[in-house]
Scaffold this active site. Sequence first.
Site, PDB file in Angstrom:
ATOM      1  N   CYS A  58     -24.928   6.423 -52.342  1.00  5.85           N
ATOM      2  CA  CYS A  58     -24.136   6.294 -51.119  1.00  5.85           C
ATOM      3  C   CYS A  58     -24.132   7.595 -50.318  1.00  5.85           C
ATOM      4  O   CYS A  58     -23.863   7.579 -49.116  1.00  5.85           O
ATOM      5  CB  CYS A  58     -22.706   5.873 -51.449  1.00  5.85           C
ATOM      6  SG  CYS A  58     -21.827   7.021 -52.527  1.00  5.85           S
ATOM      7  N   HIS A 110     -33.852  22.430 -54.891  1.00  8.53           N
ATOM      8  CA  HIS A 110     -32.948  21.410 -54.353  1.00  8.53           C
ATOM      9  C   HIS A 110     -32.586  20.388 -55.430  1.00  8.53           C
ATOM     10  O   HIS A 110     -31.407  20.044 -55.598  1.00  8.53           O
ATOM     11  CB  HIS A 110     -33.600  20.707 -53.160  1.00  8.53           C
ATOM     12  CG  HIS A 110     -32.752  19.613 -52.582  1.00  8.53           C
ATOM     13  ND1 HIS A 110     -31.652  19.852 -51.799  1.00  8.53           N
ATOM     14  CD2 HIS A 110     -32.845  18.256 -52.718  1.00  8.53           C
ATOM     15  CE1 HIS A 110     -31.097  18.703 -51.453  1.00  8.53           C
ATOM     16  NE2 HIS A 110     -31.805  17.721 -51.995  1.00  8.53           N
TER      17      HIS A 110
END
Length: 347
Positions: A58, A110
Amino acid sequence: MADPVPAPTQLVCLGLNYRTTPVEVRERVAFPEAQVTEAVQQVRGLPGFEEGVVLSTCNRVELYATHAHESPHLAHETLVDYLVRRFELAPEQAEALVTYKLDSAEAARHLFRVVSGLDSMVLGETEIFGQVKAAYQNALGAGTTSRTLNKLFQQAFTVGKKVRNETSIQRGSTSVGSVAVDLAEKVHDLNKCRVMLVGAGEMSRTCAQSLLSRGAQSIIVSNRSHDRAVELAAEMKGKAIRFDEWESALHEVDVIISSTSAPHFIIKPELIREVMRKRRWEPLLVIDIAVPRDVDPQVNDIEGVYLYDIDALQAIADEGRREREKQLAACEQIIEEQLTKFGFTGR
């Protein structure tokens, strides 16, 4: 020491997340769970691509891949073109959507930060670790990973565990809902805990969901609009009572979350004293999220009652956030050490 990546420029990451892209845009390019296997096979099948993992939650959509293109730029453009076709976007929409294009050490860094909860909406949260693991397992099962991504993701999970075990990044609640759960756990066994919502505001709903997720057994909802109470009670798998009945039911619950729009106190000391007598002075947690306040502060003077208003909850959450932020340097150091072990050096 792990073997270095054969050619660091072969690794790329393309993505967008809650920081860079609003939810109404993220929805456009989210991969439904049932379609992730197909998607990762499509990524691996792109010209010049060798491996792929698709992470879709989400809060973020990220594509990790290895490629045999002459430059990371060509690999990134191929992935952007894939998103354009997959989600029927105009090219300019895709360029606006995709907000980070990383390669080599930056892509690995990342991923390590994501798995460690350093790139999350709630700093240090643990749910993302499982989400990344599920994405990797999906790709592994689909046969779209090989030497580089297998090593990368396994190393990422090692990093995530080290960050969790060697720092305090996950200690201390950072949201009002999680603070409410922590307070309830100090007062009650959540597996036997009963909760009443007086008023059906969004923040009280969030608190109740947090309590339910950690084991609270039942929710009673009372609201001036009974239809709204019925709707929210159904969502919480609880029961609704009419607004003129909630006072008489207070002795049945262990936690009261109040969030009405009343202009004056609706929960007063004399009411809670009677409730406590009926409870035989069993502890009662009262969470007042209303502004102006619903609960007379003198309620906190009653034996066995623990009262917290929105300012108190926010102060606890802010303290938890500050404590986590102090741990960031230690977390980043672990990540840099692991990048070196993986074969990347320097920023």
